[in-house]
Design a protein around this motif. Sequence first.
Motif, PDB file in Angstrom:
ATOM      1  N   HIS A 110       0.847  -1.201   0.000  1.00  0.00           N
ATOM      2  CA  HIS A 110       0.000   0.000   0.000  1.00  0.00           C
ATOM      3  C   HIS A 110       0.881   1.248   0.000  1.00  0.00           C
ATOM      4  CE1 HIS A 110      -2.859  -2.974   1.464  1.00  0.00           C
ATOM      5  NE2 HIS A 110      -3.820  -2.130   1.116  1.00  0.00           N
ATOM      6  N   LYS A 122      -5.103   9.112  -1.906  1.00  0.00           N
ATOM      7  CA  LYS A 122      -4.880   8.284  -3.085  1.00  0.00           C
ATOM      8  C   LYS A 122      -3.938   7.162  -2.703  1.00  0.00           C
ATOM      9  CE  LYS A 122      -3.145   8.295  -7.796  1.00  0.00           C
ATOM     10  NZ  LYS A 122      -2.455   9.053  -8.843  1.00  0.00           N
ATOM     11  N   ILE A 124      -1.834   3.424  -4.308  1.00  0.00           N
ATOM     12  CA  ILE A 124      -1.516   2.409  -5.298  1.00  0.00           C
ATOM     13  C   ILE A 124      -1.222   1.151  -4.511  1.00  0.00           C
ATOM     14  CG2 ILE A 124       0.079   1.675  -7.096  1.00  0.00           C
ATOM     15  CD1 ILE A 124       0.409   4.617  -7.849  1.00  0.00           C
ATOM     16  N   TYR A 126      -0.675  -3.234  -4.785  1.00  0.00           N
ATOM     17  CA  TYR A 126      -0.510  -4.459  -5.567  1.00  0.00           C
ATOM     18  C   TYR A 126      -1.501  -5.495  -5.043  1.00  0.00           C
ATOM     19  CZ  TYR A 126       4.032  -2.938  -7.470  1.00  0.00           C
ATOM     20  OH  TYR A 126       5.040  -2.292  -8.122  1.00  0.00           O
ATOM     21  N   HIS A 146      -2.454  -4.443 -10.121  1.00  0.00           N
ATOM     22  CA  HIS A 146      -2.393  -3.329  -9.177  1.00  0.00           C
ATOM     23  C   HIS A 146      -3.703  -2.554  -9.252  1.00  0.00           C
ATOM     24  CE1 HIS A 146      -1.219  -1.124 -12.853  1.00  0.00           C
ATOM     25  NE2 HIS A 146      -1.606  -0.035 -12.214  1.00  0.00           N
ATOM     26  N   VAL A 148      -5.337   1.466  -8.575  1.00  0.00           N
ATOM     27  CA  VAL A 148      -5.222   2.883  -8.239  1.00  0.00           C
ATOM     28  C   VAL A 148      -6.509   3.224  -7.497  1.00  0.00           C
ATOM     29  CG1 VAL A 148      -4.961   5.233  -9.096  1.00  0.00           C
ATOM     30  CG2 VAL A 148      -3.807   3.335 -10.276  1.00  0.00           C
ATOM     31  N   GLU A 149      -6.339   3.665  -6.254  1.00  0.00           N
ATOM     32  CA  GLU A 149      -7.485   3.905  -5.379  1.00  0.00           C
ATOM     33  C   GLU A 149      -7.547   5.375  -4.978  1.00  0.00           C
ATOM     34  OE1 GLU A 149      -7.489  -0.377  -3.106  1.00  0.00           O
ATOM     35  OE2 GLU A 149      -6.416   1.279  -2.155  1.00  0.00           O
ATOM     36  N   TYR A 177       3.080   1.139 -16.843  1.00  0.00           N
ATOM     37  CA  TYR A 177       2.126   1.868 -16.005  1.00  0.00           C
ATOM     38  C   TYR A 177       2.817   3.106 -15.425  1.00  0.00           C
ATOM     39  CZ  TYR A 177      -0.520  -2.448 -16.350  1.00  0.00           C
ATOM     40  OH  TYR A 177      -1.199  -3.534 -16.829  1.00  0.00           O
ATOM     41  N   GLU A 179       1.613   5.303 -13.511  1.00  0.00           N
ATOM     42  CA  GLU A 179       1.247   5.501 -12.104  1.00  0.00           C
ATOM     43  C   GLU A 179       2.123   4.684 -11.159  1.00  0.00           C
ATOM     44  OE1 GLU A 179      -1.589   2.275 -13.647  1.00  0.00           O
ATOM     45  OE2 GLU A 179      -0.749   4.122 -14.431  1.00  0.00           O
ATOM     46  N   LEU A 180       2.809   3.675 -11.691  1.00  0.00           N
ATOM     47  CA  LEU A 180       3.742   2.880 -10.883  1.00  0.00           C
ATOM     48  C   LEU A 180       5.173   3.391 -11.015  1.00  0.00           C
ATOM     49  CD1 LEU A 180       2.414  -0.732 -11.588  1.00  0.00           C
ATOM     50  CD2 LEU A 180       1.927   0.745  -9.637  1.00  0.00           C
TER      51      LEU A 180
END
Length: 190
Positions: A110, A122, A124, A126, A146, A148-149, A177, A179-180
Motif C-alpha cells: 500500500h 490516493k 496504489i 498491488y 495493481h 489505483v485507489e 504503467y 502511475e507505478l
Amino acid sequence: MKITAVASIAFALCIATPAAAQVSPEEYAVARAEIVNLSSRLMIAFDALDADTYADCFARDATLNWIGGVENGRESIRKALTAWRVRMSDSNIAPDATSRQRTHHFVLNHNVTIDKGGKTGKGIVYWFALTNRTPQKDVQPLYFGHVVEYYVKEDGKWLYSKREVYNESLSNRSVYYPELGEIDPRKPKP
C-alpha cells in the motif's frame, strides 16, 4: 531589536505554514491504518461473495472499474457484486462436503497519500489471487495486478471514492504503467 523580533515571527510563520497545511504524522498513521483495513475488508468480502460488505466499502457516488466493467454509485456496485456472487457461487457442493475449492485475493504494498485537510487520499496497491481450483487441487497463482485507489472520509469513515483495478493477467494490461513510476520500455534509453 524590532527587526530581530519581526524576523523571528516571519521565520516561525514560514515554518508553521507548511506543517499546518499537511496532516500530522499521527493523523496520517491513523488514516493509513484505516485505509489498509478497508482494503483487507474489501478483499475478504469479495472472496466471501458478500456484496453488502463489499459495496459498503465505497462512498455513495463512488466509481469501480473492475473485471466486471465500470460501476457508478454504491448501489450499482452492490448490484454488480450480487450478480457476480450468483455467477461465482458453488452449486455443485455435496450436502456432506467437509471442504471446497476456493480462490483468495491478497493486497500488499500500500502506497497511501493523504491530502491536505485529511479528508481525501490516493493509493496504489498491488494485489494477487491464489486458487486451489485446479485439477490436481494444489495451490497456484491465478491473477495479479495493481489498483489505483482514491479515498474519501465520509460520515467519519474512510471509503473508496474511485477504484481502478488493473488485472495484469487479463486484457486490461499495458506495456507500462506510469502511475507505478514505470517508463515506456519501447523508447530508446538516453
